[in-house]
Design a protein around this motif. Structure first.
Motif, short mmCIF file in Angstrom:
data_model
loop_
_atom_site.label_atom_id
_atom_site.label_comp_id
_atom_site.label_asym_id
_atom_site.label_seq_id
_atom_site.Cartn_x
_atom_site.Cartn_y
_atom_site.Cartn_z
N ARG A 1 0.82 -1.20 0.00
CA ARG A 1 0.00 0.00 0.00
C ARG A 1 0.86 1.25 0.00
NH1 ARG A 1 -5.60 -0.27 0.03
NH2 ARG A 1 -5.07 1.67 -1.01
N LYS A 2 0.34 2.29 -0.64
CA LYS A 2 0.98 3.59 -0.69
C LYS A 2 -0.13 4.61 -0.92
CE LYS A 2 4.44 6.15 -3.30
NZ LYS A 2 5.30 6.13 -4.47
N THR A 3 -0.06 5.76 -0.30
CA THR A 3 -1.06 6.79 -0.50
C THR A 3 -1.21 7.10 -1.99
OG1 THR A 3 -0.48 7.74 1.64
CG2 THR A 3 -1.72 9.15 0.13
N GLY A 4 -2.46 7.10 -2.44
CA GLY A 4 -2.74 7.42 -3.84
C GLY A 4 -2.53 6.29 -4.81
N ASP A 5 -2.42 5.04 -4.31
CA ASP A 5 -2.13 3.91 -5.20
C ASP A 5 -3.32 3.42 -6.01
OD1 ASP A 5 -3.60 2.46 -3.31
OD2 ASP A 5 -1.83 1.46 -2.47
N GLY A 6 -4.53 3.85 -5.67
CA GLY A 6 -5.71 3.45 -6.43
C GLY A 6 -6.24 2.07 -6.12
N LEU B 1 5.87 1.19 -12.33
CA LEU B 1 4.91 1.04 -11.23
C LEU B 1 5.13 2.10 -10.16
CD1 LEU B 1 4.74 -2.84 -10.93
CD2 LEU B 1 3.12 -1.30 -12.05
N LYS B 2 6.37 2.45 -9.89
CA LYS B 2 6.65 3.52 -8.93
C LYS B 2 6.11 4.85 -9.44
CE LYS B 2 10.61 1.62 -6.46
NZ LYS B 2 12.06 1.78 -6.17
N GLN B 3 6.26 5.11 -10.74
CA GLN B 3 5.72 6.34 -11.33
C GLN B 3 4.21 6.38 -11.22
OE1 GLN B 3 7.18 6.59 -15.35
NE2 GLN B 3 9.16 7.38 -14.73
N ALA B 4 3.57 5.22 -11.18
CA ALA B 4 2.11 5.13 -11.06
C ALA B 4 1.66 5.11 -9.60
CB ALA B 4 1.61 3.87 -11.78
N ASP B 5 2.56 5.50 -8.70
CA ASP B 5 2.28 5.56 -7.26
C ASP B 5 1.97 4.20 -6.64
OD1 ASP B 5 2.83 8.23 -6.82
OD2 ASP B 5 0.81 8.85 -7.38
N ASN C 1 7.59 -1.41 -26.92
CA ASN C 1 8.68 -1.39 -25.94
C ASN C 1 8.14 -0.88 -24.61
OD1 ASN C 1 11.23 -1.67 -24.84
ND2 ASN C 1 11.92 0.32 -25.57
N ALA C 2 7.12 -1.57 -24.10
CA ALA C 2 6.35 -1.08 -22.97
C ALA C 2 6.20 -2.12 -21.87
CB ALA C 2 4.96 -0.67 -23.47
N VAL C 3 5.64 -1.63 -20.76
CA VAL C 3 5.21 -2.49 -19.67
C VAL C 3 3.69 -2.48 -19.68
CG1 VAL C 3 5.15 -2.81 -17.16
CG2 VAL C 3 7.24 -1.96 -18.26
N ILE C 4 3.08 -3.64 -19.81
CA ILE C 4 1.63 -3.77 -19.83
C ILE C 4 1.19 -4.49 -18.56
CG2 ILE C 4 -0.36 -4.74 -21.06
CD1 ILE C 4 1.09 -2.75 -22.83
N VAL C 5 0.31 -3.85 -17.79
CA VAL C 5 -0.28 -4.52 -16.63
C VAL C 5 -1.53 -5.22 -17.15
CG1 VAL C 5 -1.30 -4.25 -14.35
CG2 VAL C 5 0.62 -2.80 -15.03
N ALA C 6 -1.48 -6.55 -17.18
CA ALA C 6 -2.55 -7.33 -17.77
C ALA C 6 -3.63 -7.67 -16.76
CB ALA C 6 -2.00 -8.62 -18.37
N GLN C 7 -3.26 -7.78 -15.49
CA GLN C 7 -4.22 -8.18 -14.47
C GLN C 7 -3.76 -7.65 -13.12
OE1 GLN C 7 -4.96 -12.38 -14.41
NE2 GLN C 7 -5.90 -12.33 -12.41
N MET C 8 -4.73 -7.17 -12.32
CA MET C 8 -4.43 -6.74 -10.96
C MET C 8 -5.43 -7.41 -10.02
SD MET C 8 -4.51 -2.97 -9.15
CE MET C 8 -3.14 -2.29 -10.01
N THR C 9 -4.90 -8.15 -9.05
CA THR C 9 -5.73 -8.84 -8.08
C THR C 9 -5.43 -8.28 -6.69
OG1 THR C 9 -5.64 -10.85 -9.42
CG2 THR C 9 -6.36 -11.09 -7.12
#
Length: 113
Positions: free
Chosen positions: A25-30, A60-64, A101-109
């Motif tokens: 967890r981090k403040t503003g992580d959504g 991911l760090k840039q995305a909080d 040339n990217a990072v794709i987040v395919a799933q978040m659980t």
């Protein structure tokens, strides 16, 4: 006097790596209010797995988000050799990660205690 051109090294080919990232967890992580963290399946391009991991953590760090642990599952070829069947949406996302040339987040659980 002629200008010396820098030596060009052959460009190393990119591959797409499947990564499982655990975030805290981090403040503003959504993440949902009561979640204690989450697991993310990511497809990341890189010349090797270490580069793919570094790029994924940075994005991911840039995305909080707060990455805690990254587990690599190898390239498409590695996974197929291990018997994984990769088709449909998963293959489309992997192709996109390579093409862009990217990072794709395919799933978040989200994780809950």
């Amino acid at each position: 006097m002629t200008e010396k051109k820098p030596e060009s090294r052959p460009k190393r080919p990119q591959s797409v790596y499947t990564l499982l990232v655990q975030v805290g967890r981090k403040t503003g992580d959504g993440l949902p209010d009561k979640a204690t963290g989450a697991g993310l399946i990511c497809y990341a391009s890189g010349v090797d797995e270490a580069e793919a991991v570094r790029e994924t953590v940075a994005v991911l760090k840039q995305a909080d988000l707060a990455p805690l642990d990254v587990e690599g599952y190898g390239t498409l070829e590695d996974r197929q050799a291990a018997g994984d069947v990769i088709e449909g949406e998963e293959r489309i996302l992997m192709d996109r990660a390579l093409r862009e040339n990217a990072v794709i987040v395919a799933q978040m659980t989200p994780f809950y205690d």
